[in-house]
Structures are given as structure tokens and as C-alpha cells.
Design a protein around this motif. Structure first.
Motif, PDB file in Angstrom:
ATOM      1  N   LYS A 166       0.759  -1.372  -0.043  1.00 52.82           N
ATOM      2  CA  LYS A 166      -0.061   0.062  -0.149  1.00 52.82           C
ATOM      3  C   LYS A 166       0.921   1.202  -0.069  1.00 52.82           C
ATOM      4  CE  LYS A 166      -2.450  -0.294   3.795  1.00 52.82           C
ATOM      5  NZ  LYS A 166      -3.874  -0.076   4.698  1.00 52.82           N
ATOM      6  N   TYR A 167       1.871   1.407   0.946  1.00 53.86           N
ATOM      7  CA  TYR A 167       2.574   2.565   1.018  1.00 53.86           C
ATOM      8  C   TYR A 167       3.909   2.345   0.274  1.00 53.86           C
ATOM      9  CZ  TYR A 167      -0.673   3.062   4.710  1.00 53.86           C
ATOM     10  OH  TYR A 167      -1.946   3.264   5.223  1.00 53.86           O
ATOM     11  N   ASN A 168       3.956   1.717  -1.126  1.00 59.08           N
ATOM     12  CA  ASN A 168       4.928   1.719  -1.994  1.00 59.08           C
ATOM     13  C   ASN A 168       4.375   2.543  -3.061  1.00 59.08           C
ATOM     14  OD1 ASN A 168       7.303   0.388  -3.161  1.00 59.08           O
ATOM     15  ND2 ASN A 168       7.216  -1.273  -1.997  1.00 59.08           N
ATOM     16  N   LYS A 213       0.381  12.393   5.611  1.00 62.83           N
ATOM     17  CA  LYS A 213       0.244  12.184   4.054  1.00 62.83           C
ATOM     18  C   LYS A 213      -0.437  11.225   3.736  1.00 62.83           C
ATOM     19  CE  LYS A 213       4.572  13.748   3.285  1.00 62.83           C
ATOM     20  NZ  LYS A 213       5.741  13.088   2.703  1.00 62.83           N
ATOM     21  N   SER A 214      -0.549  10.085   4.355  1.00 58.02           N
ATOM     22  CA  SER A 214      -1.253   8.637   3.947  1.00 58.02           C
ATOM     23  C   SER A 214      -3.024   9.101   4.395  1.00 58.02           C
ATOM     24  CB  SER A 214      -0.834   7.463   4.547  1.00 58.02           C
ATOM     25  OG  SER A 214      -0.728   7.558   6.011  1.00 58.02           O
ATOM     26  N   ARG A 215      -2.996   9.932   5.337  1.00 57.96           N
ATOM     27  CA  ARG A 215      -4.559   9.959   5.755  1.00 57.96           C
ATOM     28  C   ARG A 215      -5.488  10.072   4.618  1.00 57.96           C
ATOM     29  NH1 ARG A 215      -6.915  10.858  10.659  1.00 57.96           N
ATOM     30  NH2 ARG A 215      -5.266  10.917  12.469  1.00 57.96           N
ATOM     31  N   THR A 222      -7.786   1.121   8.084  1.00 57.45           N
ATOM     32  CA  THR A 222      -8.544   1.777   9.501  1.00 57.45           C
ATOM     33  C   THR A 222      -7.549   2.277  10.358  1.00 57.45           C
ATOM     34  OG1 THR A 222      -8.198  -0.340  10.290  1.00 57.45           O
ATOM     35  CG2 THR A 222     -10.047  -0.414   9.132  1.00 57.45           C
ATOM     36  N   GLY A 223      -6.136   2.028  10.103  1.00 62.88           N
ATOM     37  CA  GLY A 223      -5.449   2.867  11.356  1.00 62.88           C
ATOM     38  C   GLY A 223      -5.224   1.863  12.288  1.00 62.88           C
ATOM     39  N   LEU A 224      -5.708   0.732  12.260  1.00 64.07           N
ATOM     40  CA  LEU A 224      -5.728  -0.230  13.418  1.00 64.07           C
ATOM     41  C   LEU A 224      -4.675  -1.326  13.238  1.00 64.07           C
ATOM     42  CD1 LEU A 224      -9.571  -0.203  14.250  1.00 64.07           C
ATOM     43  CD2 LEU A 224      -7.763   0.946  15.639  1.00 64.07           C
TER      44      LEU A 224
END
Ligand code: ADP
Length: 273
Positions: A166-168, A213-215, A222-224
């Protein structure tokens, strides 16, 4: 001398009693603050998919329903918002059960390599959509047998490898490596994505914490996930560690015990006392 001593005694008893009560009050206040924050966080997170679904449905009711193409588009979006609401509630329940100690860990022996292979197979479709390549390195000659809760370790690997995708960036690389030592197996999940700034690094394992930035990223979850990862590993007396460089990427690592495979002699039964 004899009249001061009992007074001092009483004083010190009163003081220590007051101190203990104060500590209890502090703990209760902290707990109340924690609950308030938690409820505020949950309400905020729930609002996003609820607002979105409301928006799509109202637009449909206001006339968008008449055009088949528009109707499909909005229904699909509403369904996606409801899916993320479902994920959020599922993750909240899992985290809550873990924090209250309700979830039981079921320990068995299994090969960690098999679990990671299953996770990669599951995520390959999502990764290939963005041309992210997942590389898995291990020694095919050896066993990576461990003693852990298979289902929960699957979840740990799934969250970490999915984050690495995802964060790539598009066409990025994810490297998953298994390293066995005498009594441990270390799992490294490395990506060459956006990285995490040092001030965020110590907070990413907190529930709902996201690097700013990823928000707004459409891929945002979910941030969980990392809070769940941390809890699961704590249940295995293990820890998650991370090192990251902004613009270069991150490595998430954890270890599990290495179990020696038992080789039974033919027809011999080993009875443990
Ligand atoms: P999310 O559902 O937002 O992915 P996580 O708890 O899994 O929540 O992660 C928390 C935050 O940590 C993410 O929102 C992201 O900002 C950051 N993060 C996690 N993994 C990575 C990674 N591999 N590279 C960069 N940032 C990451």
C-alpha cells in the motif's frame, strides 16, 4: 521524644494513605481520559464511511437513479464505503477483545514459510494492480517450524506485507526474508516506498495513528492494523521493530521461536512424561 514518635507514625500513615488514594484518582482520571479519546477517535473514523454512503444514496434518490451508468457507479461506491465500515468495525472488535484479554491464543506447530506463501498468494492480485513485485527469500533446504497461533500470525504477516504494498510506489519492490538462527526465526518485510518520518515512527503502533500524508490516500485502511500486529506479537512474547528512511522505504521485523522438527524412529512412540 516518646510523644512525638506516635504522632509522626500517624502522620506517615496518613501521608501514605493520601498518596495511595491520589494514585488511584490519577489512574481513574487517566482511564476516563483514555475512554473519552477512544470514543472521539471511533466516532470520527465511523463518520467518514457513513457520510460517504449517505452522500451516494441521497444523490441516487435525488435523481441519479434514472441513468443506469450513474446508478451503477454510485451503488458501487456506496458498497465500497460499507465494506470499509465493516472492516473498521471488525478491527475494532478484534482490538477490543485483545485489550480486554478475551481472545485466546491457540498455539500449534507450523511452518512459517507456508503462512507467508499463503499471504503473498492472497495479496499478489492487489500488488500486481500497481505493478508492485513481492519477492520472498528463504533457504529451501531448511525448516521454519515455529510454535505460535497460526491464524493470528497470518494476520500479522498480512497486515505488514499489505502495508508494504500500500505505502509503496507503483512498480515498487517488497522483499520478505526469513532468517533462522539457533532458536529463532526472524521475519523482515522491506519496502522501497515513501518511508516514515522519525517523529511518526514511534507512534504508528497507536490505534488510529496515521502519518498525515497517508490520511487522504484512497488506499488508507483503518489505522488499526499495526496496533493489532503489536498486540498479537505481545501475546507471543515477541515485539515488532521498524526502521525507516523517508523517500527510501521501511523494514518491519519480528521474531518467533524456531522449533526443531521431531524425527520419530520408525514405529517408535515417544512418550513425554
Ligand atoms: P492503515 O490502516 O492506515 O494502513 P496501520 O496501523 O497499518 O494503518 O498503519 C498506520 C500508519 O503507519 C499508516 O497509516 C501509514 O501512515 C504508516 N505505515 C504503515 N506501514 C507503512 C509502510 N510500510 N511504509 C510507510 N508507512 C507505513
Amino acid at each position: 521524644k516518646s510523644s512525638i514518635s506516635p504522632l509522626r507514625k500517624i502522620n506517615s500513615v496518613i501521608n501514605s494513605y493520601a498518596l495511595a488514594r491520589q494514585k488511584e484518582i490519577d489512574a481513574l482520571q487517566k482511564n476516563a481520559e483514555f475512554r473519552r479519546e477512544f470514543i472521539a477517535d471511533i466516532s470520527h473514523e465511523l463518520k467518514t464511511p457513513i457520510f460517504a454512503t449517505q452522500g451516494y444514496i441521497h444523490t441516487l434518490l435525488d435523481g441519479a437513479m434514472d441513468d443506469k451508468q450513474v446508478r451503477m457507479k454510485f451503488l458501487k461506491r456506496a458498497a465500497k464505503s460499507l465494506d470499509s465500515l465493516d472492516n473498521l468495525v471488525q478491527d475494532l472488535l478484534t482490538l477490543n477483545q485483545m485489550e480486554s484479554g478475551v481472545i485466546k491464543f491457540v498455539f500449534t506447530d507450523f511452518d512459517l514459510k507456508d503462512v507467508i506463501e499463503e499471504v503473498i498468494e492472497e495479496l499478489e492480485h492487489k500488488a500486481s494492480k500497481r505493478k508492485v513485485h513481492i519477492d520472498f527469500k528463504y533457504d529451501p533446504e531448511r525448516s521454519y517450524l515455529t510454535h505460535a497461533d497460526r491464524q493470528k500470525i497470518y494476520r500479522v504477516c498480512q497486515n505488514l506485507i499489505f502495508n508494504a504494498v500500500k505505502y509503496n510506489h507503483d512498480e515498487g519492490q517488497v522483499k520478505v526474508t526469513l532468517k533462522a538462527s539457533k532458536s529463532n526465526i526472524q521475519v523482515d518485510i522491506k519496502d522501497d516506498g515513501q518511508g516514515i518520518p522519525p517523529e511518526d515512527l514511534k507512534r504508528i503502533f497507536e490505534r488510529f495513528y496515521r502519518v498525515e500524508k497517508s490520511r487522504n490516500k484512497k488506499e488508507g485502511g483503518t489505522g488499526l492494523g499495526l496496533a493489532i500486529v503489536k498486540h498479537i506479537l505481545e501475546g507471543h512474547k515477541s515485539k515488532i521493530s521498524v526502521s525507516s528512511t523517508v523517500g527510501k522505504g521501511s523494514i518491519f521485523s519480528f521474531s518467533l521461536p524456531l522449533v526443531k522438527p521431531v524425527v520419530l524412529e520408525s514405529k517408535e512412540v515417544v512418550q513425554k512424561s
